[in-house]
Motif scaffolding. Structure first.
Motif, short mmCIF file in Angstrom:
data_model
loop_
_atom_site.label_atom_id
_atom_site.label_comp_id
_atom_site.label_asym_id
_atom_site.label_seq_id
_atom_site.Cartn_x
_atom_site.Cartn_y
_atom_site.Cartn_z
N LEU A 57 -43.46 47.67 62.11
CA LEU A 57 -42.44 47.62 61.14
C LEU A 57 -42.77 48.39 59.99
O LEU A 57 -43.97 48.52 59.46
CB LEU A 57 -42.31 46.21 60.74
N LYS A 109 -30.93 47.75 56.40
CA LYS A 109 -31.34 47.04 57.50
C LYS A 109 -30.83 47.50 58.77
O LYS A 109 -31.28 47.54 59.84
CB LYS A 109 -30.52 45.58 57.53
N TYR A 110 -29.78 48.26 58.68
CA TYR A 110 -28.68 49.06 60.08
C TYR A 110 -29.73 50.04 60.35
O TYR A 110 -29.75 50.21 61.39
CB TYR A 110 -27.46 49.46 59.27
N GLU A 112 -32.95 50.52 59.81
CA GLU A 112 -34.21 49.77 60.47
C GLU A 112 -34.09 49.32 61.82
O GLU A 112 -34.77 49.87 62.70
CB GLU A 112 -34.69 48.87 59.37
N TRP A 113 -32.98 48.61 61.98
CA TRP A 113 -32.76 47.88 63.41
C TRP A 113 -32.36 49.05 64.19
O TRP A 113 -32.63 48.93 65.42
CB TRP A 113 -31.50 46.73 63.29
N LYS A 116 -35.33 50.85 65.62
CA LYS A 116 -36.03 49.91 66.68
C LYS A 116 -35.26 49.92 68.20
O LYS A 116 -35.96 50.09 68.86
CB LYS A 116 -36.26 48.45 66.14
N ILE A 117 -33.71 50.01 67.72
CA ILE A 117 -33.20 49.91 69.07
C ILE A 117 -33.26 51.17 69.92
O ILE A 117 -33.44 51.09 71.13
CB ILE A 117 -31.68 49.38 68.85
N TYR A 122 -35.66 45.78 71.42
CA TYR A 122 -34.76 44.90 70.82
C TYR A 122 -35.04 43.62 71.94
O TYR A 122 -35.56 43.75 73.32
CB TYR A 122 -33.35 45.42 71.08
N TYR A 143 -38.34 38.51 64.95
CA TYR A 143 -38.05 39.33 63.93
C TYR A 143 -36.40 39.53 63.97
O TYR A 143 -35.87 39.52 62.80
CB TYR A 143 -38.86 40.76 64.15
N PHE A 144 -35.86 39.73 65.19
CA PHE A 144 -34.49 40.10 65.18
C PHE A 144 -33.71 38.80 64.84
O PHE A 144 -32.74 38.86 64.27
CB PHE A 144 -34.17 40.50 66.71
N THR A 147 -34.35 38.11 61.05
CA THR A 147 -33.92 38.85 59.88
C THR A 147 -32.29 38.74 60.08
O THR A 147 -31.53 39.22 59.39
CB THR A 147 -34.56 40.28 59.97
N GLY A 148 -31.81 38.82 61.27
CA GLY A 148 -30.60 38.85 61.83
C GLY A 148 -29.57 37.69 60.96
O GLY A 148 -28.67 37.85 60.57
#
Lengths: 206, 94
Positions: A57, A109-110, A112-113, A116-117, A122, A143-144, A147-148
């Motif tokens: 992260l 966040k978008y 960042e996620w 990762k994806i 994921y 984490y998902f 934070t989600g």
């Protein structure tokens, strides 16, 4: 008692609405509290995996989002002060600034996620199942989810503040009747409060 | 009765609290780079608790509200601590 008598609406009770909001906040704290307990147990059982996964992260994005949320908490708190001082324009401007900051948080966040994806990290991904251990899978799962769920609260908070802003504009929320704005503020501070714990637990593991 | 409803918190108080919160954030990032091993979690948590205390007291107005709200939050915190300790005693002594 004297406070109520000088209100035009006999059903308006600022103390009761505040208590209602706080009771709701307590349930929210316990909801995230439960998730924090799950996190701490799994971290206790998989210390190395959590440290390793935590390195994936980006502390910079996490820190940026922390500052954004802290500033937005200040602006929504100031908005109540502005309304109480009968400065309607400033109150609305401060809500708008808060909404913009909330949106920037979500954009971060978008990305960042998204990154990762894109890297195949994921929940349930093949890459995660094939190349990572149980501890890391647990870390990214938490984490998902956490934070989600937090991001969901950001969205709800934005809707809440948006409705409040319209009511301030219309004049149904004003200096003698600020409860809705105060409660929107309380909710927003809750979102901030949760992030205060999420940030070090996910981004600052070394 | 005290005139609680009309307690208006000045802007500068919120600004000072923000500065303190940002300072604590950077301190917790700094401390995470020093290698304290198991104690680094403790350091991070202490800063988080300090920050949440500031948010609850000033941003969420607990300082200016009726005291029963403080007891409500204290109760939630104690309940949380109780569940944490019960869960950990289970895992530690299996």
């Amino acid at each position: 008692m004297e406070q109520i008598s000088n209100q035009t609406d006999p059903h308006y009770d600022p103390e009761a609405s505040k208590l209602g909001m706080w009771l709701f906040i307590c349930t929210e704290l316990l909801l995230f509290g439960g998730l924090f307990i799950v996190y701490s147990i799994y971290r206790y059982l998989n210390p190395e995996a959590f440290a390793l996964a935590g390195h994936e992260l980006d502390t910079f994005i996490g820190a940026t989002n922390t500052i954004i949320l802290l500033v937005s908490s200040m602006t929504i708190a100031m908005s109540t002060t502005a309304l109480q001082q009968k400065n309607k324009k400033l109150a609305i401007a401060l809500i708008i600034i808060t909404l913009i900051l909330a949106f920037v948080f979500l954009v971060n966040k978008y990305f960042e996620w998204g990154l990762k994806i894109k890297h195949g990290i994921y929940p349930g991904s093949e890459h995660l199942k094939a190349d990572f251990g149980q501890g890391e899978i647990l870390f990214f799962g938490l984490y998902f989810v956490m934070t989600g769920l937090h991001a969901l609260h950001i969205i709800v908070g934005m809707v809440f503040m948006g409705i409040t802003m319209v009511k301030v504009q219309k004049g149904t929320v004003h200096a003698d009747r600020p409860s809705l704005l105060e409660n929107a503020g309380l909710y927003w501070h809750l979102v901030d409060l949760i992030w205060i714990f999420l940030f070090p637990l996910f981004y600052l593991i070394h | 009765m005290e005139n609680e409803k009309h307690h208006v918190v000045p802007y500068r108080i919120y600004f000072y609290i923000l500065l303190a919160l940002i300072t604590f954030t950077f301190m917790s990032i700094g401390i995470s780079h020093l290698n304290f091993g198991a104690y680094s979690v403790l350091g991070a948590l202490i800063f988080s608790i300090l920050k949440s205390f500031l948010v609850l007291t000033f941003f969420m107005h607990l300082k200016f509200d009726q005291p029963y709200l403080r007891f409500l939050i204290l109760g939630v915190f104690l309940l949380f601590l109780a569940v944490v300790s019960i869960t950990f005693t289970d895992y530690l002594y299996r």
